[in-house]
Design a protein around this motif. Structure first.
Motif, PDB file in Angstrom:
ATOM      1  N   ASP A  41       0.851  -1.191   0.000  1.00 14.20           N
ATOM      2  CA  ASP A  41       0.000   0.000   0.000  1.00 14.20           C
ATOM      3  C   ASP A  41       0.890   1.246   0.000  1.00 14.20           C
ATOM      4  O   ASP A  41       1.631   1.495   0.945  1.00 14.20           O
ATOM      5  CB  ASP A  41      -0.902  -0.025   1.230  1.00 14.20           C
ATOM      6  CG  ASP A  41      -1.868   1.130   1.259  1.00 14.20           C
ATOM      7  OD1 ASP A  41      -1.417   2.277   1.515  1.00 14.20           O
ATOM      8  OD2 ASP A  41      -3.070   0.891   1.030  1.00 14.20           O
ATOM      9  N   THR A  42       0.796   2.027  -1.061  1.00 18.64           N
ATOM     10  CA  THR A  42       1.686   3.172  -1.230  1.00 18.64           C
ATOM     11  C   THR A  42       1.556   4.175  -0.088  1.00 18.64           C
ATOM     12  O   THR A  42       2.563   4.729   0.369  1.00 18.64           O
ATOM     13  CB  THR A  42       1.436   3.843  -2.597  1.00 18.64           C
ATOM     14  OG1 THR A  42       1.685   2.867  -3.621  1.00 18.64           O
ATOM     15  CG2 THR A  42       2.356   5.027  -2.822  1.00 18.64           C
ATOM     16  N   ALA A  43       0.352   4.417   0.413  1.00 14.04           N
ATOM     17  CA  ALA A  43       0.179   5.391   1.499  1.00 14.04           C
ATOM     18  C   ALA A  43       0.905   4.933   2.764  1.00 14.04           C
ATOM     19  O   ALA A  43       1.548   5.749   3.440  1.00 14.04           O
ATOM     20  CB  ALA A  43      -1.311   5.598   1.780  1.00 14.04           C
ATOM     21  N   ILE A  44       0.831   3.655   3.089  1.00 12.59           N
ATOM     22  CA  ILE A  44       1.545   3.141   4.268  1.00 12.59           C
ATOM     23  C   ILE A  44       3.048   3.143   3.994  1.00 12.59           C
ATOM     24  O   ILE A  44       3.854   3.524   4.837  1.00 12.59           O
ATOM     25  CB  ILE A  44       1.071   1.722   4.640  1.00 12.59           C
ATOM     26  CG1 ILE A  44      -0.426   1.722   4.962  1.00 12.59           C
ATOM     27  CG2 ILE A  44       1.872   1.182   5.826  1.00 12.59           C
ATOM     28  CD1 ILE A  44      -1.017   0.331   5.119  1.00 12.59           C
ATOM     29  N   ARG A  45       3.419   2.746   2.781  1.00 10.02           N
ATOM     30  CA  ARG A  45       4.842   2.684   2.414  1.00 10.02           C
ATOM     31  C   ARG A  45       5.521   4.040   2.569  1.00 10.02           C
ATOM     32  O   ARG A  45       6.664   4.124   3.004  1.00 10.02           O
ATOM     33  CB  ARG A  45       4.962   2.158   0.980  1.00 10.02           C
ATOM     34  CG  ARG A  45       6.385   1.888   0.549  1.00 10.02           C
ATOM     35  CD  ARG A  45       6.408   1.163  -0.794  1.00 10.02           C
ATOM     36  NE  ARG A  45       7.741   1.018  -1.289  1.00 10.02           N
ATOM     37  CZ  ARG A  45       8.614   0.085  -0.890  1.00 10.02           C
ATOM     38  NH1 ARG A  45       8.259  -0.790   0.025  1.00 10.02           N
ATOM     39  NH2 ARG A  45       9.826   0.020  -1.393  1.00 10.02           N
ATOM     40  N   ARG A  46       4.835   5.118   2.214  1.00  8.03           N
ATOM     41  CA  ARG A  46       5.426   6.457   2.327  1.00  8.03           C
ATOM     42  C   ARG A  46       5.727   6.829   3.771  1.00  8.03           C
ATOM     43  O   ARG A  46       6.532   7.715   4.030  1.00  8.03           O
ATOM     44  CB  ARG A  46       4.485   7.529   1.749  1.00  8.03           C
ATOM     45  CG  ARG A  46       4.419   7.621   0.246  1.00  8.03           C
ATOM     46  CD  ARG A  46       5.707   8.059  -0.458  1.00  8.03           C
ATOM     47  NE  ARG A  46       6.804   7.152  -0.387  1.00  8.03           N
ATOM     48  CZ  ARG A  46       6.957   6.017  -1.114  1.00  8.03           C
ATOM     49  NH1 ARG A  46       6.062   5.658  -1.995  1.00  8.03           N
ATOM     50  NH2 ARG A  46       8.015   5.252  -0.965  1.00  8.03           N
ATOM     51  N   ARG A  47       5.105   6.157   4.735  1.00  7.01           N
ATOM     52  CA  ARG A  47       5.367   6.451   6.154  1.00  7.01           C
ATOM     53  C   ARG A  47       6.695   5.870   6.609  1.00  7.01           C
ATOM     54  O   ARG A  47       7.232   6.308   7.629  1.00  7.01           O
ATOM     55  CB  ARG A  47       4.216   5.930   7.009  1.00  7.01           C
ATOM     56  CG  ARG A  47       2.948   6.724   6.763  1.00  7.01           C
ATOM     57  CD  ARG A  47       1.705   6.229   7.445  1.00  7.01           C
ATOM     58  NE  ARG A  47       1.881   5.582   8.723  1.00  7.01           N
ATOM     59  CZ  ARG A  47       1.021   4.680   9.185  1.00  7.01           C
ATOM     60  NH1 ARG A  47      -0.036   4.331   8.496  1.00  7.01           N
ATOM     61  NH2 ARG A  47       1.238   4.122  10.367  1.00  7.01           N
ATOM     62  N   LYS A  50      11.583   6.116   2.813  1.00  5.42           N
ATOM     63  CA  LYS A  50      11.865   7.488   2.394  1.00  5.42           C
ATOM     64  C   LYS A  50      13.340   7.619   2.067  1.00  5.42           C
ATOM     65  O   LYS A  50      14.188   7.047   2.746  1.00  5.42           O
ATOM     66  CB  LYS A  50      11.514   8.470   3.503  1.00  5.42           C
ATOM     67  CG  LYS A  50      10.052   8.456   3.882  1.00  5.42           C
ATOM     68  CD  LYS A  50       9.778   9.391   5.030  1.00  5.42           C
ATOM     69  CE  LYS A  50       8.321   9.290   5.427  1.00  5.42           C
ATOM     70  NZ  LYS A  50       7.998  10.176   6.526  1.00  5.42           N
TER      71      LYS A  50
END
Length: 171
Positions: A41-47, A50
């Protein structure tokens, strides 16, 4: 001959490469499905995934044949900024169990290393044992190269610390 062959920092001898393998393991307080979702999941991955620096951009397509691209500019006091570029491709995905991908890291248009990574997710009674094994080829060394593997391994450990934090419920 292309620009990569003559770029600053590239060893004069193209055979001057170094290969290493390392493994980092973590027990995560989440199910394998939740850990897998943190990769997918890209939204979780961005957390948790980085690049260092400012102005980072990301594109992510989770699936076999897909991958991720990321760029940022990293600045250290009294040094010129460095342009960082990361490109990966997913090779094998078994939901909730395994992710295999290859990636390359470039600094100022010089490919520094490329890696094959296997991430295993094992169920441990409601938690997950994550095992990250990376086979790396260093193409361009930093100085004498002695800090390259510790730098990469340390960065991976920090990233996995971020993954553990991203899996915690919001406070």
């Amino acid at each position: 001959m292309n620009d990569q062959d003559t770029a600053p920092g590239r060893p004069a001898d193209a055979l001057d490469v170094r290969h290493d393998t390392f493994t980092v393991s973590r027990r995560l307080d989440a199910s394998p499905a939740a850990v897998f979702a943190a990769f997918a999941d890209t939204a979780i991955r961005r957390r948790w995934f980085k690049l260092p620096g400012a102005g980072a951009t990301y594109q992510h397509e989770f699936g076999v044949g897909g991958g991720e691209t990321a760029q940022s500019t990293f600045t250290v006091m009294d040094a010129p900024p460095e342009h960082l570029d990361y490109r990966s491709r997913y090779i094998d995905i078994v939901p909730d169990q395994r992710i295999v991908f290859a990636y390359e890291s470039t600094v100022n248009d010089v490919r520094r290393w490329t890696s094959l990574v296997t991430v295993l997710l094992a169920d441990e009674a409601g938690s997950t044992r994550l095992t990250w094994t990376e086979q790396v080829t260093f193409l361009t060394r930093t100085g004498d190269g002695s800090a390259d593997l510790p730098h990469l391994r340390g960065g991976t450990a920090l990233r996995l610390n971020g993954l553990a934090a991203a899996l915690q419920p919001p406070a």
